[in-house]
Scaffold this motif. Structure first.
Motif: not given
Length: 164
Positions: A7-8, A13-21, A50-52, A70-71
């Motif tokens: 959510e959000g 979310l992209l920033g979180e994914l980059l940090a996690e990887t 990205v999609s929201h 995502v829908e």
């Protein structure tokens, strides 16, 4: 390729994914092609999409071209499936029971494919955007791409990657 849904804001979310990887910290600058596809000018070998939909966001990250969509599942005009789906896709949709969930499985794959190629959904007839007939949780190679169909309570999503 890795992906994350949550959510959000999709770019958060992209920033979180980059940090996690462990790829990049902080989020690198983002530019857009003339057709609007976002990319990292300073990291040409790192691709993302990205999609929201409402409060839901989906992000995919990889080394090759990819697209994500995502829908939230919601009722639409009764004529939309016949308008948006090819004859074969429409027959599959009806065979599944004609549920909106099944329509959105196909629709998100169509969106993910045109995001992957960078052409956008409205640059050609949506019926001509061909996708495999798969259910959520399945992957398929199709016309030079690899599709992954995703699902959760009240939503459908898809990722399309160039088949390398």
């Amino acid at each position: 390729m890795v992906w994350k849904i949550g959510e959000g804001d999709a770019y958060a979310l992209l920033g979180e994914l980059l940090a996690e990887t462990g790829e990049v910290d902080p989020l690198p600058g983002i530019a857009r092609t003339e057709k609007g596809k976002p990319y990292f000018p300073e990291r040409p070998g790192l691709h993302f999409s990205v999609s929201h939909s409402g409060e839901l966001a989906l992000c995919a990250l990889g080394e090759g071209a990819l697209g994500a969509d995502v829908e939230r599942v919601r009722k639409r005009g009764a004529d939309l499936p016949r308008y948006a789906l090819s004859d074969g896709e429409y027959a599959w949709f009806l065979a599944q029971g004609g549920r909106w969930e099944d329509f959105y499985t196909l629709w998100t794959m169509k969106e993910a494919r045109v995001k992957c190629t960078g052409e956008g959904i409205f640059h050609r007839s949506v019926r001509r955007v061909s996708v495999p007939l798969i259910k959520p949780g399945e992957r398929a190679r199709w016309e030079g791409f690899v599709f992954t169909a995703l699902a959760g309570e009240g939503w459908r999503g898809a990722i399309c990657e160039e088949n390398s």
